[in-house]
Design an enzyme around this catalytic site. Sequence first.
Site, mmCIF file in Angstrom:
data_model
loop_
_atom_site.group_PDB
_atom_site.id
_atom_site.type_symbol
_atom_site.label_atom_id
_atom_site.label_comp_id
_atom_site.label_asym_id
_atom_site.label_seq_id
_atom_site.Cartn_x
_atom_site.Cartn_y
_atom_site.Cartn_z
ATOM 1 N N GLU A 139 0.824 -1.219 0.000
ATOM 2 C CA GLU A 139 0.000 0.000 0.000
ATOM 3 C C GLU A 139 0.851 1.260 0.000
ATOM 4 O O GLU A 139 0.421 2.306 -0.463
ATOM 5 C CB GLU A 139 -0.941 0.016 1.210
ATOM 6 C CG GLU A 139 -2.138 -0.895 1.032
ATOM 7 C CD GLU A 139 -3.206 -0.691 2.098
ATOM 8 O OE1 GLU A 139 -2.958 0.018 3.092
ATOM 9 O OE2 GLU A 139 -4.297 -1.269 1.935
ATOM 10 N N HIS B 129 9.435 -26.660 -1.469
ATOM 11 C CA HIS B 129 8.937 -27.818 -2.216
ATOM 12 C C HIS B 129 7.834 -27.439 -3.200
ATOM 13 O O HIS B 129 7.190 -28.302 -3.780
ATOM 14 C CB HIS B 129 8.471 -28.896 -1.233
ATOM 15 C CG HIS B 129 9.607 -29.395 -0.389
ATOM 16 N ND1 HIS B 129 10.299 -30.538 -0.678
ATOM 17 C CD2 HIS B 129 10.219 -28.846 0.695
ATOM 18 C CE1 HIS B 129 11.270 -30.691 0.214
ATOM 19 N NE2 HIS B 129 11.247 -29.672 1.060
ATOM 20 N N LYS C 202 -13.134 0.360 -2.637
ATOM 21 C CA LYS C 202 -14.227 0.550 -1.676
ATOM 22 C C LYS C 202 -15.410 1.250 -2.347
ATOM 23 O O LYS C 202 -16.561 0.868 -2.180
ATOM 24 C CB LYS C 202 -13.752 1.385 -0.465
ATOM 25 C CG LYS C 202 -12.831 0.637 0.500
ATOM 26 C CD LYS C 202 -12.511 1.513 1.720
ATOM 27 C CE LYS C 202 -11.534 0.819 2.675
ATOM 28 N NZ LYS C 202 -11.154 1.631 3.833
HETATM 29 O O1 PA5 Z 1 -3.594 1.155 5.688
HETATM 30 C C1 PA5 Z 1 -4.752 1.509 5.519
HETATM 31 O O2 PA5 Z 1 -5.108 2.691 5.706
HETATM 32 C C2 PA5 Z 1 -5.860 0.530 5.133
HETATM 33 O O3 PA5 Z 1 -5.374 -0.715 4.804
HETATM 34 C C3 PA5 Z 1 -6.838 0.394 6.294
HETATM 35 O O4 PA5 Z 1 -6.154 -0.028 7.439
HETATM 36 C C4 PA5 Z 1 -7.982 -0.568 5.990
HETATM 37 O O5 PA5 Z 1 -8.585 -0.260 4.765
HETATM 38 C C5 PA5 Z 1 -9.036 -0.505 7.097
HETATM 39 O O6 PA5 Z 1 -9.510 0.802 7.227
HETATM 40 P P1 PA5 Z 1 -10.298 1.307 8.507
HETATM 41 O O7 PA5 Z 1 -9.388 1.230 9.692
HETATM 42 O O8 PA5 Z 1 -10.687 2.707 8.197
HETATM 43 O O9 PA5 Z 1 -11.491 0.409 8.679
#
Ligand code: PA5
Length: 420
Positions: A280, A301, A410
């Site tokens: 990310e 393996h 999303k």
């Molecule tokens: O790193 C990030 O911001 C995302 O991966 C969020 O952690 C994930 O989408 C969950 O989001 P939230 O904490 O708003 O539910």
Amino acid sequence: MKHDFHVDFSLADVSPEEIGLYRSGLREGRAKLASQGEAYGGWYSIPFRYDGKELRRIKDTAARIRRQCEVFIVIGIGGSYLGARACLQFLGESFPREKAESFGAEELVPEIYFAGQNLSGSYHADLLDLIREKEVCLCIISKSGTTAESAAAFALLKEALHRKYGKEEAARRIYAVTDRRKGSLREEVIAEGYESFAVPDDVGGRYSVLTPVGLLPLAVAGVDVDELLAGAADQNLQAQDTYAAIRNALWKKGKRIEIFESYEPSFFYFCEWLKQLFGESEGKEGRGIFPASLQFSTDLHSMGQFLQEGTPIFFTTILNIREPRRDAVIPESAGGVLGGKSMNDVNRAALEGVMKAHRKAEIPMVRIDITRGDAYAFGQLVYFFETACALSGYLSGVDPFDQPGVESYKAEMRKVLQTM
Ligand code: PA5
């Protein structure tokens, strides 16, 4: 007890001169991280200035939760889930009750389950069955408070609690970690009076394990959160810089995949956490090194062939525990090269053998050794990779703190749901 954290770059196939080219970029990156203006750099100072009052409240709340329930369900996804899960597995997954006492916890430690990390109806229906006869508490963790997976699981489990305890008692068993002010979850916290903690404004999901997002569930499990933070604060800045530089130098040499290789199953979820952190943070604008992980010797393996002779677009980062938690001796009756050796010895031989084979195939390697798989080492690993990842992202010219791609999925999913 000594906690070595040793990073070996000698087999990375990147020269000191090549690393030196990134020196000024690294300086700039560190200045950005340290500046108050950097919107999501709050995690950078956390291990060095954790609010003592909040830490006390986390521990007190954790002790209360342990008294209240036999099952503690942590609801969240991505950065609101992986850190705690990784740490619990790293330290031994489910803590035997005697162990909790040795951590100083007076109460029994509840069983801990996770929810909202997938949208499987089967998983969540099974979970509802599992908790039917148990005393339960929930912890909903969502910074935005609007994530579909967590919202769906929370609604499901909350209703089960309402049926079991009535609304008032259920509210005493629901804990929340969310944005300080914004979002529908914060509104619900205020309306229902749940005990809650805030995700700091300047800390994004994947950098939040050392905030209440990770610390509350871990404290409930009996993990020594002081040790975790102490480990995070114990760092070699130069190693972070070098790792960030080496990753960028290897990208320039055509390496497009980083494989995190580990020899203990307890690293599985930590590697999942790493994949989120790097994926990310860096995978945007048509750039980024794809983070992957392999569990050895299991995956030798299945993927050993590709590793040695497949498309040479990857390098590896090896994660090794020098003194594994336990060992088992292979009986002499096994004969050959195995009889009388311990499993850990054989595992070490696998590591050395794989490294030699990688070398022959000219695969660049970084090797990280920790002494033991304890909370202190987990803190060291977390903060090392967080910092190196942010710096590496800056060096590659992207913003390591946004995730427009996740937001786009999303939004599209919401549209599909509206048509159903
Ligand atoms: O790193 C990030 O911001 C995302 O991966 C969020 O952690 C994930 O989408 C969950 O989001 P939230 O904490 O708003 O539910």
